[in-house]
Structures are given as structure tokens and as C-alpha cells.
Design an enzyme around this catalytic site. Structure first.
Site, PDB file in Angstrom:
ATOM      1  N   HIS A   1     -94.641  51.670  20.650  1.00  0.00           N
ATOM      2  CA  HIS A   1     -93.827  50.924  19.693  1.00  0.00           C
ATOM      3  C   HIS A   1     -94.167  51.951  18.642  1.00  0.00           C
ATOM      4  CE1 HIS A   1     -92.054  47.418  17.227  1.00  0.00           C
ATOM      5  NE2 HIS A   1     -93.094  47.652  16.588  1.00  0.00           N
TER       6      HIS A   1
ATOM      7  N   GLU B   1     -96.532  60.366  18.601  1.00  0.00           N
ATOM      8  CA  GLU B   1     -96.204  59.609  20.051  1.00  0.00           C
ATOM      9  C   GLU B   1     -96.202  60.223  21.062  1.00  0.00           C
ATOM     10  OE1 GLU B   1     -92.723  57.026  19.492  1.00  0.00           O
ATOM     11  OE2 GLU B   1     -92.319  56.751  17.676  1.00  0.00           O
TER      12      GLU B   1
ATOM     13  N   GLY C   1     -84.743  59.410  23.672  1.00  0.00           N
ATOM     14  CA  GLY C   1     -85.758  60.297  24.559  1.00  0.00           C
ATOM     15  C   GLY C   1     -86.557  61.818  23.910  1.00  0.00           C
ATOM     16  N   SER C   2     -87.180  61.224  23.565  1.00  0.00           N
ATOM     17  CA  SER C   2     -88.025  62.545  23.336  1.00  0.00           C
ATOM     18  C   SER C   2     -89.265  61.914  23.664  1.00  0.00           C
ATOM     19  CB  SER C   2     -87.825  62.844  21.511  1.00  0.00           C
ATOM     20  OG  SER C   2     -88.609  61.507  21.234  1.00  0.00           O
TER      21      SER C   2
ATOM     22  N   MET D   1     -84.131  49.470  24.241  1.00  0.00           N
ATOM     23  CA  MET D   1     -84.429  48.725  23.881  1.00  0.00           C
ATOM     24  C   MET D   1     -83.245  47.337  24.199  1.00  0.00           C
ATOM     25  SD  MET D   1     -85.137  50.197  21.247  1.00  0.00           S
ATOM     26  CE  MET D   1     -85.260  49.551  19.791  1.00  0.00           C
TER      27      MET D   1
HETATM   28  C1  GAR Z   1     -89.127  55.874  19.271  1.00  0.00           C
HETATM   29  O1  GAR Z   1     -89.648  55.378  18.001  1.00  0.00           O
HETATM   30  C2  GAR Z   1     -89.717  54.618  20.314  1.00  0.00           C
HETATM   31  O2  GAR Z   1     -91.700  54.055  19.670  1.00  0.00           O
HETATM   32  C3  GAR Z   1     -89.168  53.031  19.440  1.00  0.00           C
HETATM   33  O3  GAR Z   1     -87.870  54.215  19.283  1.00  0.00           O
HETATM   34  C4  GAR Z   1     -87.986  55.603  19.750  1.00  0.00           C
HETATM   35  C5  GAR Z   1     -87.635  55.422  20.405  1.00  0.00           C
HETATM   36  O4  GAR Z   1     -87.652  57.509  20.583  1.00  0.00           O
HETATM   37  N1  GAR Z   1     -89.509  51.982  20.202  1.00  0.00           N
HETATM   38  C6  GAR Z   1     -89.613  50.872  19.891  1.00  0.00           C
HETATM   39  O5  GAR Z   1     -89.156  50.881  18.631  1.00  0.00           O
HETATM   40  C7  GAR Z   1     -89.417  49.993  20.773  1.00  0.00           C
HETATM   41  N2  GAR Z   1     -89.456  48.857  20.152  1.00  0.00           N
HETATM   42  P1  GAR Z   1     -86.965  58.544  21.921  1.00  0.00           P
HETATM   43  O6  GAR Z   1     -85.977  57.689  22.600  1.00  0.00           O
HETATM   44  O7  GAR Z   1     -86.616  59.722  21.412  1.00  0.00           O
HETATM   45  O8  GAR Z   1     -88.315  58.211  22.449  1.00  0.00           O
END
Ligand code: GAR
Length: 193
Positions: A108, A173, A18-19, A89
Site C-alpha cells: 500500500h 515500493e 505492474g511495476s 484494485m
Molecule cells: C502501487 O503504488 C501500489 O502501492 C498501489 O497501486 C500502485 C500499483 O502500481 N496499490 C494500492 O493503492 C492498493 N490499495 P504497479 O501496478 O505499477 O505496481
């Protein structure tokens, strides 16, 4: 007379850490923000991101198992204008995707169209690419293939591994996603006028 602009209502779908959720929430608190985060949805009851929703007093729900997720979640989205997938996901079914067309966005961790799908950072390292990055895009029925809203390149150095690259990409991101969300909100608000 001073007419207060109605902010667009956002739901954020997560599965884990969840960042990105956190960065979207924080940026929504700024005065110029065109959006408000109204709801957090998780498909994982243990997602760390749920504690971020709690801390920020944002209502959250989680659904398990996967079966009928789209039908179950729809009734909570009645007042929602935009859905952000942030590390969510699970592939959403095409009926849901079509319903939310141009109001459903995803981040992504690659410079699309390169390295679609799972473990994008690892794919970039294994391919010995000289750069990767992150992309915010509209969700379409084909995975990681919808129209790009905003993307940012990140250089890959010889000493980088999957972990160090993931960290560098994540920093970008957290900047790119809030910006892209404001762009989408602006487009929708302009259309409504
Ligand atoms: C992030 O790096 C996002 O880009 C990736 O999962 C991570 C989630 O981090 N998403 C994917 O790979 C989607 N195909 P977070 O939970 O800390 O936001």
C-alpha cells in the site's frame, strides 16, 4: 549429497501497470531467492502488467467480470504458497482472505496506518503530511489493516505534488516488496521444518 531447497510458489495479482510485479519477478530470479513466481492473475484484460508476465514467460490469466472471481481463481492456486497483491484494485471476499491467512500480502502506498484506501498519495498531499511512504502487510478482512511486514518512510517536501510523491514512493515500493516477500517465505519455510 546436495539437497536443492524447494522454492515457494508465488501468484501475483494485478490490475494495471505492474511495476511492482516486475520488481518481484526480477528479484525472484536471483540465486538466493526463496520464491518463484508461478502465476500472474489480473482482473483486467488490458492491464499493462500482463505484457510483463508475457515477456518473462510467466503464465497469466485474467478474469472479467468481477462476479465469482474468488471461486474461479481458486482452482488455479492449487500449488501456490503465497499470493502477492501488487496494485490489485479489487477487494477480496472474507472467505478467500481467511483461507489465505498469513500467505496473502499487499503493498500500500502510505506509511500505514495513515491514509488507508484509494489515492493514498493524494490523501497525504491533501493532509499536508510531512511524510508518507509504503507498507507491505498481511491482508486481513479489514482494508489495509493487517499486520505490517515491512514499511518505509518517504519525506514530503513543500514542492511535492501527488505525482512527484507517487514517484518517490514507488521507488521505495520496488525495494520493500521483494524484501518483505523473502521475509514471509522465510517464515513459512521455518514453520514447515
Ligand atoms: C502501487 O503504488 C501500489 O502501492 C498501489 O497501486 C500502485 C500499483 O502500481 N496499490 C494500492 O493503492 C492498493 N490499495 P504497479 O501496478 O505499477 O505496481
Amino acid at each position: 549429497m546436495h539437497n536443492k531447497l524447494k522454492k515457494l510458489q508465488v501468484a501475483i495479482f494485478i490490475s494495471g501497470r505492474g511495476s511492482n510485479l516486475e520488481s518481484l519477478i526480477q528479484s525472484s530470479f536471483t540465486k538466493q531467492s526463496l520464491v518463484e513466481v508461478q502465476l500472474v492473475v489480473s482482473n483486467n484484460s488490458k492491464a499493462k502488467g500482463l505484457t510483463i508476465a508475457k515477456k518473462n514467460k510467466i503464465p497469466f490469466i485474467h478474469f472479467i467480470p468481477r462476479k465469482n472471481f474468488e471461486n474461479k481463481v481458486m482452482k488455479y492456486l492449487k500449488n501456490i504458497d503465497i499470493i502477492c497483491l501488487a496494485g490489485f484494485m479489487q477487494v477480496l471476499d472474507s472467505k478467500f482472505v481467511r483461507h489465505w491467512q498469513s500467505r496473502l500480502i499487499n503493498i500500500h502506498p502510505s506509511y500505514l496506518p495513515a491514509f488507508k484506501g484509494l489515492n493514498a498519495q493524494d490523501q497525504a498531499i491533501k493532509a499536508k503530511a510531512s511524510y508518507s511512504g509504503c507498507s507491505v502487510h498481511y491482508v486481513s478482512t479489514k482494508i489495509d489493516s493487517g499486520k505490517i511486514i515491512l514499511q518505509k518512510k518517504v519525506k514530503i517536501l513543500k514542492k511535492d505534488n501527488t505525482e512527484s510523491l507517487s514517484k518517490k514512493i514507488l521507488i521505495e515500493e520496488h525495494k520493500v516488496y521483494p524484501k518483505a516477500l523473502q521475509m514471509v517465505a522465510k517464515t513459512l519455510l521455518t514453520r514447515q521444518q
